[in-house]
Design a protein around this motif. Structure first.
Motif, PDB file in Angstrom:
ATOM      1  N   PHE A 593      51.965  45.721  44.832  1.00 55.97           N
ATOM      2  CA  PHE A 593      53.061  45.966  43.887  1.00 55.97           C
ATOM      3  C   PHE A 593      53.324  44.720  43.031  1.00 55.97           C
ATOM      4  CE2 PHE A 593      53.830  48.831  47.405  1.00 55.97           C
ATOM      5  CZ  PHE A 593      54.270  49.999  46.800  1.00 55.97           C
ATOM      6  N   GLU A 594      53.771  45.011  41.801  1.00 61.67           N
ATOM      7  CA  GLU A 594      54.255  43.875  40.994  1.00 61.67           C
ATOM      8  C   GLU A 594      55.769  43.884  41.080  1.00 61.67           C
ATOM      9  OE1 GLU A 594      53.189  43.831  36.819  1.00 61.67           O
ATOM     10  OE2 GLU A 594      54.353  42.018  36.444  1.00 61.67           O
ATOM     11  N   ALA A 595      56.332  42.708  41.354  1.00 61.95           N
ATOM     12  CA  ALA A 595      57.794  42.599  41.435  1.00 61.95           C
ATOM     13  C   ALA A 595      58.342  42.407  40.030  1.00 61.95           C
ATOM     14  CB  ALA A 595      58.170  41.409  42.314  1.00 61.95           C
ATOM     15  N   VAL A 648      53.797  38.407  41.607  1.00 59.01           N
ATOM     16  CA  VAL A 648      55.078  37.850  41.108  1.00 59.01           C
ATOM     17  C   VAL A 648      54.836  37.143  39.767  1.00 59.01           C
ATOM     18  CG1 VAL A 648      57.002  36.275  41.604  1.00 59.01           C
ATOM     19  CG2 VAL A 648      55.898  37.534  43.477  1.00 59.01           C
ATOM     20  N   ASN A 649      55.701  37.443  38.797  1.00 58.33           N
ATOM     21  CA  ASN A 649      55.585  36.806  37.480  1.00 58.33           C
ATOM     22  C   ASN A 649      56.205  35.412  37.499  1.00 58.33           C
ATOM     23  OD1 ASN A 649      54.547  39.052  35.609  1.00 58.33           O
ATOM     24  ND2 ASN A 649      56.221  40.046  36.746  1.00 58.33           N
ATOM     25  N   LEU A 650      55.493  34.462  36.941  1.00 54.75           N
ATOM     26  CA  LEU A 650      56.042  33.108  36.823  1.00 54.75           C
ATOM     27  C   LEU A 650      56.233  32.790  35.335  1.00 54.75           C
ATOM     28  CD1 LEU A 650      53.977  30.974  39.380  1.00 54.75           C
ATOM     29  CD2 LEU A 650      56.286  31.884  39.656  1.00 54.75           C
ATOM     30  N   LEU A 680      50.023  35.356  41.765  1.00 55.61           N
ATOM     31  CA  LEU A 680      50.975  34.829  40.778  1.00 55.61           C
ATOM     32  C   LEU A 680      50.482  35.212  39.390  1.00 55.61           C
ATOM     33  CD1 LEU A 680      51.585  31.293  42.342  1.00 55.61           C
ATOM     34  CD2 LEU A 680      53.071  33.318  42.491  1.00 55.61           C
ATOM     35  N   GLU A 681      51.373  35.891  38.622  1.00 53.89           N
ATOM     36  CA  GLU A 681      50.983  36.294  37.266  1.00 53.89           C
ATOM     37  C   GLU A 681      51.510  35.260  36.270  1.00 53.89           C
ATOM     38  OE1 GLU A 681      51.905  40.278  36.222  1.00 53.89           O
ATOM     39  OE2 GLU A 681      50.884  41.140  37.966  1.00 53.89           O
ATOM     40  N   ILE A 682      50.563  34.692  35.545  1.00 51.09           N
ATOM     41  CA  ILE A 682      50.997  33.717  34.527  1.00 51.09           C
ATOM     42  C   ILE A 682      50.493  34.168  33.154  1.00 51.09           C
ATOM     43  CG2 ILE A 682      50.917  31.784  36.172  1.00 51.09           C
ATOM     44  CD1 ILE A 682      48.423  31.014  34.077  1.00 51.09           C
ATOM     45  N   LEU A 710      45.819  36.360  35.095  1.00 51.42           N
ATOM     46  CA  LEU A 710      46.224  36.053  33.707  1.00 51.42           C
ATOM     47  C   LEU A 710      46.803  37.324  33.091  1.00 51.42           C
ATOM     48  CD1 LEU A 710      46.292  33.953  31.471  1.00 51.42           C
ATOM     49  CD2 LEU A 710      43.971  34.634  30.826  1.00 51.42           C
ATOM     50  N   ASP A 711      48.124  37.253  32.835  1.00 49.19           N
ATOM     51  CA  ASP A 711      48.900  38.418  32.383  1.00 49.19           C
ATOM     52  C   ASP A 711      48.804  38.578  30.855  1.00 49.19           C
ATOM     53  OD1 ASP A 711      50.577  40.552  32.608  1.00 49.19           O
ATOM     54  OD2 ASP A 711      52.308  39.424  33.386  1.00 49.19           O
ATOM     55  N   ASP A 712      49.101  39.769  30.396  1.00 48.81           N
ATOM     56  CA  ASP A 712      49.214  40.049  28.949  1.00 48.81           C
ATOM     57  C   ASP A 712      47.985  39.618  28.173  1.00 48.81           C
ATOM     58  OD1 ASP A 712      51.740  40.822  29.690  1.00 48.81           O
ATOM     59  OD2 ASP A 712      52.736  39.031  28.917  1.00 48.81           O
ATOM     60  N   ILE A 731      42.269  39.503  35.451  1.00 46.53           N
ATOM     61  CA  ILE A 731      42.773  39.572  34.077  1.00 46.53           C
ATOM     62  C   ILE A 731      43.559  40.852  33.944  1.00 46.53           C
ATOM     63  CG2 ILE A 731      42.150  39.728  31.649  1.00 46.53           C
ATOM     64  CD1 ILE A 731      39.539  38.391  32.244  1.00 46.53           C
ATOM     65  N   LYS A 732      44.794  40.732  33.359  1.00 51.43           N
ATOM     66  CA  LYS A 732      45.570  41.953  33.120  1.00 51.43           C
ATOM     67  C   LYS A 732      45.571  42.218  31.622  1.00 51.43           C
ATOM     68  CE  LYS A 732      49.162  42.897  35.660  1.00 51.43           C
ATOM     69  NZ  LYS A 732      50.529  42.827  36.253  1.00 51.43           N
ATOM     70  N   ILE A 733      44.887  43.332  31.237  1.00 56.25           N
ATOM     71  CA  ILE A 733      44.850  43.662  29.803  1.00 56.25           C
ATOM     72  C   ILE A 733      46.217  44.206  29.396  1.00 56.25           C
ATOM     73  CG2 ILE A 733      43.698  44.987  27.996  1.00 56.25           C
ATOM     74  CD1 ILE A 733      41.303  45.297  29.714  1.00 56.25           C
ATOM     75  N   ALA A 767      44.231  47.123  34.066  1.00 57.80           N
ATOM     76  CA  ALA A 767      44.781  47.631  32.819  1.00 57.80           C
ATOM     77  C   ALA A 767      46.238  48.010  33.047  1.00 57.80           C
ATOM     78  CB  ALA A 767      43.980  48.836  32.346  1.00 57.80           C
ATOM     79  N   GLU A 768      47.126  47.425  32.166  1.00 60.48           N
ATOM     80  CA  GLU A 768      48.564  47.681  32.316  1.00 60.48           C
ATOM     81  C   GLU A 768      48.971  48.848  31.435  1.00 60.48           C
ATOM     82  OE1 GLU A 768      51.231  43.962  32.813  1.00 60.48           O
ATOM     83  OE2 GLU A 768      49.924  43.543  31.120  1.00 60.48           O
ATOM     84  N   GLY A 769      50.106  49.428  31.782  1.00 62.81           N
ATOM     85  CA  GLY A 769      50.711  50.442  30.912  1.00 62.81           C
ATOM     86  C   GLY A 769      49.924  51.730  30.825  1.00 62.81           C
TER      87      GLY A 769
HETATM   88 CA    CA Z   1      53.333  40.877  34.889  1.00 59.62          CA
END
Ligand code: CA
Ligand code: C2E
Ligand code: CA
Length: 823
Positions: A593-595, A648-650, A680-682, A710-712, A731-733, A767-769
């Motif tokens: 899960f992503e918090a 967790v997003n930092l 850790l999502e940065i 690596l987020d976004d 990698i998060k697209i 892949a997000e969203g």
């Molecule tokens: Ca995130």
């Protein structure tokens, strides 16, 4: 004639003591010399001093002549006893002195051609009168018979010598001239005397007696001696006065020398002045002019005629091109300044754009002196300093200080005229990233080039650089808001087309906010604040566009500030909760899960992170909040089955402050969560801020055993270079690419490209969203590794995923995850 001459000669040799004759001659010569010297001295003076000199000369030489006469009389040895009548003897002295005084005075003062001759006649007349009066004062026992021829001869001789002596005295002032006239005067006296003596013959007559009051030769001797002493005395006075005068003259000469020296010094000072100097007299004629003056105006000294006037000089300057204004107007100006006798400073321009500062000062005699100084360099330096104070060094656009002044003027004008103007506030999208990633030199060149384009677009409206990548434009004239909108369009248009900088092609976007005076504010602070609010809105909603200020933005701004204030206590008051959004292997099970944090605001309800994370980052509250999130998420995840991880997003801000790896480490220990279950999502921001520090911290985090995602991905500027700089675990697209997959072939291509690239790097891609089955199918076909999105499961309280975390569900239970992923 021969008989007469013989008579004179025999008188001299037979009847005179020749020794006394010689004495008489010497006294006479001395007297003559004194007279000539004093005569010359008198001619050098005027008025009272001249009168005194002539008086001294008259008395001295009169006494000399008289003394000569009586010494010669003493030398006369007639065969009978002789006495001299007192009063006549005394009167003869007065007559001699008076005659000489008048004669010399006439010759010295009169300008007439015959003055010297006439003066000589007077002296001779005085001499003759003195002689024959003196003879008549002689008393002896006998009668005197006269030879009339010799009497006349004696007078003629006296006149001839006296006239020639004075003629020479007025013509020649050299010492031989003086000697000659002194000799002639001596000859006058001597020839007259002895000729006169030769004219008498004494016939013994005992009936004639000597009067009792008659002076005996002894008395006469004393009288004559005194007279001779008097002559010498007067001569001495004359000589000493002369010496005194000579000293004075010498002193005067020295003064002159000194003055000469001073004038030489002055000349050299004038010539060595760095300023040009000219001096004119009351009739505007040139008196002095140094070379520097000529040099400044390119005139040569030969061009200046002696006695030329200011008019001539101005005409010459107009001719040679160093006078750029009308000579007549300038002349009137200068002459009226001189006439009024005032000091005046003016600055003129001469050829070659040189600037000359001129100072006119009046002089007492009605003339004036002017200094001309070439102040071009000084003026340029001054202008440069003034320019630097008001302009930005890099782009040369007006700076904030200059802009504020310009704005104040615009406000004044709007107030007085009741007109309206606009302020445009703009900044470059993502400039910080460009600058940080590509280096400050690329950033600077880009700013320069962009400034040039913006200035061109702004036309004659004032554009200033007011911050790093912030610019402001004042749009005056024209109807608002249309005029401002058209300028804003042109400014946006300035960024169309790529910038080629240091061989790189860069695409740059702008965001623009506009506030209109007076509708959006009537003072500088309000207008600037509102233009910024509009800019902020443009950035939030649609980068690369412009927005006009709206009153509601103000409310939003106030709202933001209120929220920021409330953030301070929100952590302590336990107002934050974490939502969890499932992440799944594509087409398979939930892997974690992503918090995602939510603010349960007491009055506003649930607030999404987009509305408060930036505020928390701005104020620094993100540090405490971030620590709470991390601890809470780890504590929660530690209770889940081992196969589920927690992401967790930092915030980049957390990397900048404190010891992040230390914190993560202690939280892991504290919660007992295994490091390999923490991801850790940065975002790129971590590396953009301070690349080496960012990378070092990431390595230390990774060394703890946690994973870094690596987020976004795809939204930043230079994602590819970051991918190489650190071994990311995932990698998060970004969801914008996913949501556009079906609509936009470019997005599909990017997603495909990123997946391919990640595979090359052996990196898993999430892949997000993902919201639809089509998107999922596309991603599945492209061999994307993992997915997250509403299609898989919405962010929710963990209770809602109780079944996934193997916890007994508490009512009300609603499954948020799709059944396919429900494990
Ligand atoms: Ca995130
Ligand atoms: P993010 O890290 O990219 O988080 C994903 C965001 O996408 C979340 O928004 C999530 O609710 C949303 N989302 C997930 N699936 C879908 C979908 O299918 N469609 C759409 N339209 N949206 C989806 P959220 O929760 O509003 O968070 C926004 C951003 O706030 C996050 O972006 C993250 O950057 C930040 N954020 C959230 N929680 C935290 C946190 O605990 N710490 C930090 N530092 N930042 C956080
Ligand atoms: Ca994201």
């Amino acid at each position: 004639m021969v008989k007469l001459m013989f008579r004179v000669f025999s008188c001299l040799t037979n009847e005179h003591d020749l020794r006394l004759v010689v004495v008489a001659g010497i006294v006479c010569f001395l007297a003559g010399l004194t007279a000539v010297n004093l005569f010359h001295r008198s001619r050098e003076t005027h008025g009272r001093p001249q009168f005194i000199w002539i008086l001294i000369a008259g008395v001295a030489s009169g006494c000399g002549i008289w003394a000569t006469h009586f010494i010669a009389m003493l030398a006369y040895e007639p065969a009978v006893p002789v006495g001299y009548e007192v009063w006549r003897t005394a009167l003869s002295l007065v007559i001699a002195a008076t005659g000489t005084f008048v004669g010399l005075g006439f010759a010295a003062t009169s300008k007439k051609r015959w003055a010297a001759a006439f003066g000589g006649v007077i002296i001779a007349a005085g001499l003759a009168t003195m002689h024959y009066l003196g003879m008549s004062a002689m008393q002896l026992p006998g009668r005197i018979s006269w030879s009339h021829d010799l009497v006349i001869g004696s007078i003629v001789l006296a006149i001839l010598f006296a006239v020639s002596a004075l003629e020479i005295a007025v013509r020649r002032s050299d010492s031989s001239g003086k000697l000659l006239s002194a000799l002639l005067l001596t000859l006058m006296t001597v020839s007259h005397h002895f000729t006169g003596m030769g004219a008498i013959e004494i016939v013994f007559d005992p009936t004639q007696t000597i009067g009792t009051t008659a002076l005996s030769p002894t008395y006469l001797a004393i009288t004559v001696a005194s007279s001779a002493i008097a002559i010498l005395g007067i001569s001495l006075i004359g000589v000493s006065a002369d010496q005194h005068l000579a000293v004075r003259a010498q002193a005067f000469g020295q003064t002159i020398n000194k003055l000469t020296l001073e004038s030489e010094l002055l000349d050299s000072a004038i010539e060595n002045m760095s300023q040009g100097l000219v001096m004119f007299d009351a009739s505007a004629r040139l008196l002095v002019c140094n070379d520097r003056y000529l040099e400044i105006y390119g005139i040569s000294r030969e061009m200046l005629q002696p006695g030329c006037t200011i008019r001539d000089i101005l005409a010459l300057r107009a001719e040679t091109g160093s006078l750029l204004i009308d000579p007549e107007t300038y002349l009137d100006d200068i002459l009226s300044t001189a006439q009024r006798g005032i000091t005046r400073q003016l600055t003129v321009e001469t050829r070659g754009g040189r600037i000359i500062s001129i100072l006119h000062r009046p002089m007492l005699d009605g003339g004036w002196v002017a200094t001309h100084e070439d102040i071009t360099e000084r003026k340029r330096a001054q202008e440069r300093i003034e320019h630097l104070a008001r302009h930005d060094l890099l782009t040369d656009l007006p700076n904030r200080a200059a802009f504020n002044q310009r704005l104040a003027r615009a406000l004044d004008e709007a107030r007085t005229r009741g007109s309206s103007f606009a302020i445009i506030s703009l900044d470059i999208d993502r400039f910080k990233e460009i600058n940080d990633v590509l280096g400050p030199s690329v950033g600077d060149t880009l700013l320069n080039e962009l400034s040039r384009r913006l200035q061109e677009a702004a036309g004659n409206h004032c554009i200033a650089r007011v911050g790093g990548d912030e610019f402001c434009v004042i749009v005056e004239g024209g109807m608002q808001p249309a005029a401002a909108a058209s300028i804003a369009e042109r400014l946006l248009g300035a960024t169309v087309g790529e910038f080629t900088i240091e061989g790189r092609q860069l695409q740059v976007g702008l965001s623009i906010g506009i506030a209109i005076c007076p509708t959006d504010g009537a003072d500088a602070a309000t207008l600037l604040g509102n233009a910024d609010a509009a800019l902020h809105r443009a950035k939030l909603e649609n980068r690369g566009s412009f927005r006009f200020y709206e009153a509601e933005m103000d409310a939003q701004l106030r709202d933001r500030r209120a929220l920021q204030h409330e953030l301070q206590t929100a952590v302590a008051h336990g107002q934050f909760v974490l939502n969890y959004q499932p992440q799944a292997r594509i087409g398979k099970e939930i892997i974690g899960f992503e918090a995602l944090v939510r603010w349960q605001h007491p009055s506003r309800g649930s607030i999404f992170p987009g509305a408060f994370i930036p505020l928390a980052e701005e104020s620094g509250h993100i540090i405490t909040l971030g620590e709470w999130i991390l601890r809470e998420a780890c504590r929660e995840a530690a209770t889940w089955p081992e196969h589920l991880h927690i992401a967790v997003n930092l915030s980049p801000v957390q990397f900048r402050h404190g010891d992040l790896p230390g914190l993560v480490h202690s939280i892991l220990l504290e919660t007992g969560l295994s490091p390999n279950r923490l991801e850790l999502e940065i975002t790129e921001g971590v590396l953009v801020d301070d690349f080496s520090r960012g990378v070092a911290l990431l390595r230390r985090l990774k060394a703890l055993g946690v994973r870094i995602a690596l987020d976004d991905f795809g939204t930043g500027y230079s994602s590819m270079s970051y991918l190489q700089s650190f071994p990311f675990d995932k990698i998060k697209i970004d969801q914008t690419f996913i949501s556009n997959i079906e609509r936009n072939p470019q997005s599909a291509a990017i997603v495909r490209g990123v997946i391919g690239l990640a595979r090359g790097l052996n990196l898993p891609v999430l892949a997000e969203g993902v919201e639809t089955s089509e998107q999922l199918a596309f991603l599945s076909k492209e061999l994307c590794d993992e997915v997250q999105g509403y299609y898989i499961g919405r962010p929710a309280l963990i209770e809602n995923y109780a079944h996934l975390i193997e916890r007994p569900a508490r009512p009300p239970v609603r499954s948020n995850a799709r059944s396919a992923y429900a494990h």
